[in-house]
Design an enzyme around this catalytic site. Structure first.
Site, PDB file in Angstrom:
ATOM      1  N   HIS A   1       6.452 109.673 132.049  1.00 34.37           N
ATOM      2  CA  HIS A   1       5.873 109.157 131.806  1.00 34.37           C
ATOM      3  C   HIS A   1       4.869 108.254 133.015  1.00 34.37           C
ATOM      4  O   HIS A   1       4.120 108.311 133.129  1.00 34.37           O
ATOM      5  CB  HIS A   1       5.931 107.065 130.918  1.00 34.37           C
ATOM      6  CG  HIS A   1       6.488 107.850 129.553  1.00 34.37           C
ATOM      7  ND1 HIS A   1       7.698 107.993 129.128  1.00 34.37           N
ATOM      8  CD2 HIS A   1       5.563 107.422 128.742  1.00 34.37           C
ATOM      9  CE1 HIS A   1       7.771 107.819 127.799  1.00 34.37           C
ATOM     10  NE2 HIS A   1       6.525 107.844 127.011  1.00 34.37           N
TER      11      HIS A   1
ATOM     12  N   ASP B   1      14.719 107.563 138.476  1.00 29.32           N
ATOM     13  CA  ASP B   1      14.071 108.420 137.611  1.00 29.32           C
ATOM     14  C   ASP B   1      12.615 108.207 137.979  1.00 29.32           C
ATOM     15  O   ASP B   1      12.003 109.376 137.359  1.00 29.32           O
ATOM     16  CB  ASP B   1      14.104 108.175 136.186  1.00 29.32           C
ATOM     17  CG  ASP B   1      16.412 108.904 135.835  1.00 29.32           C
ATOM     18  OD1 ASP B   1      16.185 109.527 136.256  1.00 29.32           O
ATOM     19  OD2 ASP B   1      16.968 107.811 135.117  1.00 29.32           O
TER      20      ASP B   1
ATOM     21  N   HIS C   1      15.434 104.102 132.047  1.00 30.36           N
ATOM     22  CA  HIS C   1      15.761 104.866 132.949  1.00 30.36           C
ATOM     23  C   HIS C   1      16.456 104.130 134.245  1.00 30.36           C
ATOM     24  O   HIS C   1      16.887 103.045 134.745  1.00 30.36           O
ATOM     25  CB  HIS C   1      14.628 104.900 133.410  1.00 30.36           C
ATOM     26  CG  HIS C   1      13.602 105.996 133.029  1.00 30.36           C
ATOM     27  ND1 HIS C   1      13.748 107.581 133.198  1.00 30.36           N
ATOM     28  CD2 HIS C   1      12.737 106.104 131.880  1.00 30.36           C
ATOM     29  CE1 HIS C   1      13.526 108.218 131.753  1.00 30.36           C
ATOM     30  NE2 HIS C   1      12.305 107.782 131.820  1.00 30.36           N
TER      31      HIS C   1
END
Length: 146
Positions: free
Chosen positions: A65, A109, A105
């Site tokens: 994302h 990340d 996350h």
């Protein structure tokens, strides 16, 4: 949102760079994700809309994302859509804060997702440039032959 923008840039505007970048990114993410799969943190606060549903092992490395939003934002800046790019950047920061707060996350990340977006945008630019160079070299060669 970023997927709609990236597909729009390719299909409607005829600019494939963001799409090429996203393809590079998701291919790399899939390979890295499968090879570095980790169990979810015990503190993970999931919801019914998460995928996969439930407390199952899933790869988190790196945030697709965040990388996708960076790719879209960089493309917007190239097209002089600075206001929209800033909006995407602000939403990306808010999304990152949400992912950290819900333990969706790890911090690394998100940081690598940011770097991956920049890297794959750069690589897509080099790829497009190499295709343009090869095409123009081929065209010149054909003109010389004729």
């Amino acid at each position: 949102m970023q997927t709609v923008y990236i597909v729009w840039a390719w299909v409607i505007e005829g600019r494939p760079r963001a799409t090429i970048s996203a393809l590079f990114m998701f291919t790399c993410r899939g390979i890295l994700g499968c090879s570095t799969q980790l169990p979810l943190p015990q503190e993970f606060l999931g919801s019914g809309v998460d995928f996969p549903v439930g407390n199952v092992s899933f790869f988190l490395f790196f945030s697709g994302h965040v990388a996708g939003a960076v790719i879209a934002s960089l493309d917007m800046r190239r097209m002089q859509r600075r206001g929209l790019a800033w909006l995407f950047d602000i939403l990306n920061v808010l999304q990152s804060l949400r992912l950290l707060a819900t333990r969706g996350h790890y911090t690394i990340d998100l940081a690598v997702g940011l770097g991956a977006g920049i890297l794959f945008d750069f690589l897509a630019g080099k790829y497009e440039q190499s295709k343009t160079t090869k095409t123009s070299t081929f065209s010149r060669s054909m003109k010389e032959i004729c």
